[in-house]
Design an enzyme around this catalytic site. Structure first.
Site, PDB file in Angstrom:
ATOM      1  N   TYR A 250       7.728  64.563  92.122  1.00 59.52           N
ATOM      2  CA  TYR A 250       7.442  64.382  93.542  1.00 59.52           C
ATOM      3  C   TYR A 250       7.394  65.766  94.180  1.00 59.52           C
ATOM      4  O   TYR A 250       8.293  66.584  93.970  1.00 59.52           O
ATOM      5  CB  TYR A 250       8.534  63.563  94.230  1.00 59.52           C
ATOM      6  CG  TYR A 250       8.551  62.100  93.876  1.00 59.52           C
ATOM      7  CD1 TYR A 250       7.469  61.278  94.180  1.00 59.52           C
ATOM      8  CD2 TYR A 250       9.668  61.529  93.280  1.00 59.52           C
ATOM      9  CE1 TYR A 250       7.498  59.933  93.869  1.00 59.52           C
ATOM     10  CE2 TYR A 250       9.707  60.178  92.966  1.00 59.52           C
ATOM     11  CZ  TYR A 250       8.615  59.381  93.269  1.00 59.52           C
ATOM     12  OH  TYR A 250       8.636  58.054  92.960  1.00 59.52           O
TER      13      TYR A 250
ATOM     14  N   ARG B 114       5.473  48.929  94.627  1.00 64.14           N
ATOM     15  CA  ARG B 114       6.642  49.315  95.394  1.00 64.14           C
ATOM     16  C   ARG B 114       6.317  50.164  96.617  1.00 64.14           C
ATOM     17  O   ARG B 114       7.221  50.537  97.369  1.00 64.14           O
ATOM     18  CB  ARG B 114       7.614  50.066  94.477  1.00 64.14           C
ATOM     19  CG  ARG B 114       8.072  49.229  93.296  1.00 64.14           C
ATOM     20  CD  ARG B 114       8.729  50.057  92.216  1.00 64.14           C
ATOM     21  NE  ARG B 114      10.057  50.489  92.591  1.00 64.14           N
ATOM     22  CZ  ARG B 114      11.145  49.732  92.519  1.00 64.14           C
ATOM     23  NH1 ARG B 114      11.052  48.478  92.113  1.00 64.14           N
ATOM     24  NH2 ARG B 114      12.321  50.198  92.857  1.00 64.14           N
TER      25      ARG B 114
ATOM     26  N   SER C 272      -2.352  53.370  89.181  1.00 65.08           N
ATOM     27  CA  SER C 272      -1.048  52.772  89.463  1.00 65.08           C
ATOM     28  C   SER C 272      -0.910  52.533  90.951  1.00 65.08           C
ATOM     29  O   SER C 272      -1.347  53.356  91.765  1.00 65.08           O
ATOM     30  CB  SER C 272       0.063  53.725  88.994  1.00 65.08           C
ATOM     31  OG  SER C 272       1.338  53.293  89.439  1.00 65.08           O
TER      32      SER C 272
ATOM     33  N   ARG D   3      10.768  48.369 101.011  1.00 64.20           N
ATOM     34  CA  ARG D   3      11.327  47.537  99.938  1.00 64.20           C
ATOM     35  C   ARG D   3      12.417  46.652 100.539  1.00 64.20           C
ATOM     36  O   ARG D   3      13.585  47.034 100.662  1.00 64.20           O
ATOM     37  CB  ARG D   3      11.839  48.436  98.817  1.00 64.20           C
ATOM     38  CG  ARG D   3      10.718  49.332  98.286  1.00 64.20           C
ATOM     39  CD  ARG D   3      11.173  50.356  97.282  1.00 64.20           C
ATOM     40  NE  ARG D   3      10.092  51.313  97.023  1.00 64.20           N
ATOM     41  CZ  ARG D   3      10.202  52.346  96.204  1.00 64.20           C
ATOM     42  NH1 ARG D   3      11.337  52.564  95.545  1.00 64.20           N
ATOM     43  NH2 ARG D   3       9.187  53.170  96.026  1.00 64.20           N
TER      44      ARG D   3
ATOM     45  N   THR E 179       1.714  49.122  85.891  1.00 61.08           N
ATOM     46  CA  THR E 179       1.884  48.035  86.868  1.00 61.08           C
ATOM     47  C   THR E 179       1.507  46.672  86.281  1.00 61.08           C
ATOM     48  O   THR E 179       0.356  46.422  85.915  1.00 61.08           O
ATOM     49  CB  THR E 179       1.084  48.251  88.173  1.00 61.08           C
ATOM     50  OG1 THR E 179       1.429  49.526  88.738  1.00 61.08           O
ATOM     51  CG2 THR E 179       1.414  47.166  89.185  1.00 61.08           C
TER      52      THR E 179
ATOM     53  N   THR F 112       2.707  63.081  91.111  1.00 57.53           N
ATOM     54  CA  THR F 112       2.657  61.752  91.730  1.00 57.53           C
ATOM     55  C   THR F 112       2.159  61.844  93.168  1.00 57.53           C
ATOM     56  O   THR F 112       2.677  62.641  93.967  1.00 57.53           O
ATOM     57  CB  THR F 112       4.045  61.093  91.689  1.00 57.53           C
ATOM     58  OG1 THR F 112       4.444  60.986  90.318  1.00 57.53           O
ATOM     59  CG2 THR F 112       4.021  59.704  92.309  1.00 57.53           C
TER      60      THR F 112
ATOM     61  N   HIS G  98       2.222  52.088  91.938  1.00 56.45           N
ATOM     62  CA  HIS G  98       3.665  52.333  91.920  1.00 56.45           C
ATOM     63  C   HIS G  98       4.442  51.043  91.660  1.00 56.45           C
ATOM     64  O   HIS G  98       5.506  50.813  92.228  1.00 56.45           O
ATOM     65  CB  HIS G  98       4.117  52.957  93.250  1.00 56.45           C
ATOM     66  CG  HIS G  98       5.229  53.955  93.105  1.00 56.45           C
ATOM     67  ND1 HIS G  98       5.017  55.308  93.069  1.00 56.45           N
ATOM     68  CD2 HIS G  98       6.565  53.788  92.975  1.00 56.45           C
ATOM     69  CE1 HIS G  98       6.180  55.932  92.938  1.00 56.45           C
ATOM     70  NE2 HIS G  98       7.131  55.034  92.872  1.00 56.45           N
TER      71      HIS G  98
ATOM     72  N   LYS H 291      -0.679  60.829  88.876  1.00 57.20           N
ATOM     73  CA  LYS H 291      -0.190  59.441  88.851  1.00 57.20           C
ATOM     74  C   LYS H 291      -0.266  58.828  90.243  1.00 57.20           C
ATOM     75  O   LYS H 291       0.173  59.433  91.223  1.00 57.20           O
ATOM     76  CB  LYS H 291       1.260  59.406  88.361  1.00 57.20           C
ATOM     77  CG  LYS H 291       1.854  58.003  88.268  1.00 57.20           C
ATOM     78  CD  LYS H 291       3.279  58.067  87.752  1.00 57.20           C
ATOM     79  CE  LYS H 291       3.858  56.676  87.559  1.00 57.20           C
ATOM     80  NZ  LYS H 291       4.038  55.935  88.830  1.00 57.20           N
TER      81      LYS H 291
ATOM     82  N   SER I 299      11.898  60.711  85.674  1.00 63.72           N
ATOM     83  CA  SER I 299      11.563  60.764  87.094  1.00 63.72           C
ATOM     84  C   SER I 299      12.305  61.897  87.799  1.00 63.72           C
ATOM     85  O   SER I 299      13.430  62.254  87.432  1.00 63.72           O
ATOM     86  CB  SER I 299      11.938  59.438  87.758  1.00 63.72           C
ATOM     87  OG  SER I 299      11.854  59.529  89.175  1.00 63.72           O
TER      88      SER I 299
END
Length: 409
Positions: free
Chosen positions: A160, A303, A298, A195, A332, A186, A300, A276, A136
């Protein structure tokens, strides 16, 4: 009448063999774990609450995560009979290379906070198992260190696109120089999701100590010993840290990201480009027209946007529409090898595990990641044998029925 007699010692001996005690506590714990949920329980016991909740939690009411897992539970298999499955081949080709299993390790951020071996444990375990590892942008081990830990395996990089574009471009160039063969562009994080577990726990980088933090850590001294006696926790690919997870993401992400950014990244990176975070058929079709190499369906891991589409439910239609033009993969909700087999049958070319990987890491470092891979691999092979298919390519929609609870009105 059954004849009765006193048992003879020589008859009892074969029936009274005791299991040899393993004095290695970590190996004993991990060998007793038979499922990913078992690893999760070990991880929860051994990891401070803030770090565990960061892994275990999702956005807002956590509906997206629960629904994704429920979708896999709401599967009915349709096995064949009288097929030779004395051996099965779980290997597959994905994004131009081989994987020994139809799953790889998904990108996860803050990983060394979960357990100090972090991405190095994940990359080395993936290399040993012959599956891909994805680093990541918010990883806590550098691109170069991951390459050193997995020099012969398949390393992928998740990107990112940040407000400071030159930072993102520099990461792409470093990944290419380190011979990472696939890049995940992404697209589902224009801003951070809410979150709530992290906010309630005051989760931040570096960790912020409170009375509750200290009390929760008292029965977990091993975590603190590891944390305090290893290099400081920081983002290995980024120079600026500090603040809550949401603040860090919001400072780094750019809500103005567009298809033009995808075009620039394609020009910079010589390997495969995979998008993604795709969550509908229309975007999948547009990406196929643009010639990307693959997509990851996905949300994520639940999240970001709560109540987001369930990737497993979205999968069949996307696979029908664009499966001939690009490679459709998903993540996921995967907690069992049967989930992976279900996804393959419904059209996925490949799958990714994130939380399962981190549960293994928290449960036992590198050995815990090895055990996670072993558990899922055994479940994949056993499920395939019970379905009586001898290779991944033989899995078809006829093998799975998606039982659906959430039907649109």
């Amino acid at each position: 009448m059954v004849e009765r007699r006193l048992p003879k010692p020589r008859d009892l001996a074969p029936l009274m063999q005791f299991k040899k005690f393993d004095f290695n506590a970590s190996r004993r714990r991990l060998s007793a774990a038979l499922t990913i949920e078992d690893l999760r329980k070990i991880a929860k016991r051994r990891t401070p609450k803030a770090a565990f909740d960061y892994t275990d939690g999702a956005a807002e009411g956590e509906l997206s995560l629960r629904r994704a897992r429920q979708a896999f539970e709401d599967v009915e298999f349709s096995p064949s009979i009288l097929r030779d499955v004395s051996t099965v081949d779980t290997s597959t080709t994905i994004f131009g290379g081989l994987s020994a299993q139809p799953f790889g390790i998904a990108p996860t951020g803050f990983t060394r906070l979960m357990q100090t071996e972090g991405e190095i444990a994940g990359a080395s375990a993936a290399g040993a198992a012959g599956i891909p590892f994805t680093l990541s942008t918010l990883g806590t081990s550098s691109i170069e260190d991951v390459k050193a830990a997995n020099p012969l395996g398949r390393n992928w990089f998740q990107l990112y696109v940040m407000k400071q574009r030159e930072i993102s471009y520099g990461l792409v160039e470093r990944a290419a120089a380190a011979e990472f063969d696939t890049l995940f562009f992404t697209v589902d994080t224009p801003v951070a999701g809410a979150r709530l577990r992290d906010k309630r726990n005051g989760f931040s980088i570096p960790p912020q100590l409170s009375l509750g933090t200290v009390v929760n850590a008292i029965p977990r001294p091993w975590w603190w010993i590891d944390f305090l006696t290893t290099p400081p926790l920081e983002f290995a690919s980024l120079s600026s840290t500090g603040g809550t997870v949401g603040e860090l993401l919001d400072s780094a992400m750019d809500p103005s990201i567009s298809f033009e950014d995808l075009k620039v990244i394609r020009e910079l990176f010589p390997g495969k480009i995979v998008v993604k975070g795709v969550q509908n058929v229309e975007d999948s079709t547009k990406l196929a027209d643009l010639g990307v190499d693959g997509v990851v369906l996905s949300n994520h891991g639940g999240r970001q946007l709560d109540r987001a589409p369930i990737p497993f439910h979205l999968l069949p239609e996307v696979a029908r529409e664009v499966g001939d033009d690009l490679e459709v993969t998903m993540d996921t909700g995967i907690m069992n090898g049967a989930d992976i087999v279900s996804a393959l049958a419904m059209g996925a070319k490949f799958t990714f595990v994130g939380r399962a990987y981190l549960y293994g890491l928290m449960a036992g470092g590198r050995a815990g990641v090895d055990r996670m891979i072993e558990i899922l691999s055994e479940q994949v092979e056993r499920t395939m044998k019970l379905l009586e298919v001898s290779s991944v390519e033989e899995l078809e929609p006829k093998h799975v029925t998606q039982l659906q609870r959430l039907v649109p009105r």
